[in-house]
Design an enzyme around this catalytic site. Structure first.
Site, PDB file in Angstrom:
ATOM      1  N   GLY A  46     -23.823 -68.295   1.085  1.00 56.77           N
ATOM      2  CA  GLY A  46     -24.338 -67.907  -0.222  1.00 56.77           C
ATOM      3  C   GLY A  46     -25.695 -68.545  -0.455  1.00 56.77           C
ATOM      4  CD  GLN A  51     -29.127 -72.671  -2.773  1.00 57.32           C
ATOM      5  OE1 GLN A  51     -28.484 -71.645  -2.922  1.00 57.32           O
ATOM      6  NE2 GLN A  51     -28.812 -73.572  -1.851  1.00 57.32           N
ATOM      7  CB  CYS A  88     -25.115 -76.918  -0.681  1.00 52.68           C
ATOM      8  SG  CYS A  88     -26.435 -76.226  -1.698  1.00 52.68           S
ATOM      9  CG  LEU A  89     -27.782 -72.614   3.118  1.00 56.82           C
ATOM     10  CD1 LEU A  89     -28.324 -71.192   2.981  1.00 56.82           C
ATOM     11  CD2 LEU A  89     -27.665 -73.005   4.584  1.00 56.82           C
ATOM     12  CG  HIS A 130     -21.797 -73.548  -3.891  1.00 59.51           C
ATOM     13  ND1 HIS A 130     -21.543 -74.737  -3.247  1.00 59.51           N
ATOM     14  CD2 HIS A 130     -23.134 -73.334  -3.762  1.00 59.51           C
ATOM     15  CE1 HIS A 130     -22.690 -75.223  -2.770  1.00 59.51           C
ATOM     16  NE2 HIS A 130     -23.665 -74.380  -3.053  1.00 59.51           N
ATOM     17  CD  GLU A 131     -24.433 -69.744  -3.655  1.00 61.23           C
ATOM     18  OE1 GLU A 131     -25.549 -70.065  -4.115  1.00 61.23           O
ATOM     19  OE2 GLU A 131     -23.967 -70.256  -2.624  1.00 61.23           O
ATOM     20  CG  HIS A 134     -27.011 -73.398  -6.491  1.00 67.15           C
ATOM     21  ND1 HIS A 134     -27.621 -74.619  -6.303  1.00 67.15           N
ATOM     22  CD2 HIS A 134     -26.332 -73.160  -5.344  1.00 67.15           C
ATOM     23  CE1 HIS A 134     -27.321 -75.097  -5.100  1.00 67.15           C
ATOM     24  NE2 HIS A 134     -26.529 -74.228  -4.492  1.00 67.15           N
TER      25      HIS A 134
HETATM   26 ZN    ZN Z   1     -25.663 -74.375  -2.641  1.00 65.34          ZN
END
Ligand code: ZN
Length: 186
Positions: A46, A51, A88-89, A130-131, A134
């Site tokens: 995701g 991000q 997480c990226l 999670h997204e 963000h």
């Molecule tokens: Zn993330």
């Protein structure tokens, strides 16, 4: 379409609530495509617009070989929970057990402005929670147990990516966001 650099923890855009999308225009569709391509290149399950430095309420996912995206989401969460590792990226190589609701019903819009409802459980439910976090300026380490959050912060401080960002004079913000789910509405 472009693959864009992914913002890392410490970048203030990651702890800033994102703004509601108003114009469902070509720019939005390009954003969804850029997010999708950047996520697939990483690769990740995701990716949310903040991000890649765009503070808008948009995210994409790639779970169980299904691509999806959602604009201006609102979530209805199940009371039953799931445990499992999450990453997480924006936190390269960090993985911690993160409690999440087992099921989610997400309402929002697609990139053309049509209303959509996405129902998911397990991994998809985890990704959507999670997204959406963000978009509210919340990162996954905010969701960890106190002990795991301490371990995560210690691991982050020792990470090459974090040390490099600090030494390059990037504006590092160590503050962990408060658990507020309210966001800016204009
Ligand atoms: Zn993330």
């Amino acid at each position: 379409m472009s693959i864009l650099p992914i913002r890392l923890f410490g970048d203030p855009v990651l702890t800033t609530p994102a703004t509601e999308v108003i114009d469902f225009d070509r720019q939005l569709r390009k954003l969804v495509k850029d997010l999708t391509q950047t996520m697939q290149d990483a690769p990740g399950a995701g990716l949310a617009a903040p991000q890649i430095g765009v503070s808008l309420r948009v995210f994409v996912w790639d779970v169980d070989e299904e691509l999806g995206h959602l604009v201006n989401p609102s979530l209805d969460l199940s009371d039953d929970m799931q445990e499992g590792e999450e990453g997480c990226l924006s936190f390269p190589e960090l993985r911690y057990n993160t409690p999440r609701s087992m099921r989610v019903v997400a309402k929002g819009f697609n990139m053309y402005g049509d209303p959509v409802t996405v129902e998911g459980s397990e991994l998809l439910a985890r990704a959507i929670q999670h997204e959406t976090d963000h978009l509210n300026g919340i990162v996954f380490i905010d969701r960890l147990s106190d002990e795991n959050r301490r371990l995560a912060m210690a691991e982050i401080r020792k990470s090459d990516w974090f040390i490099n960002a600090q030494s390059s004079g990037q504006n590092i913000q160590m503050k962990i966001s408060p658990h507020k789910n309210s966001h800016l509405r204009k």
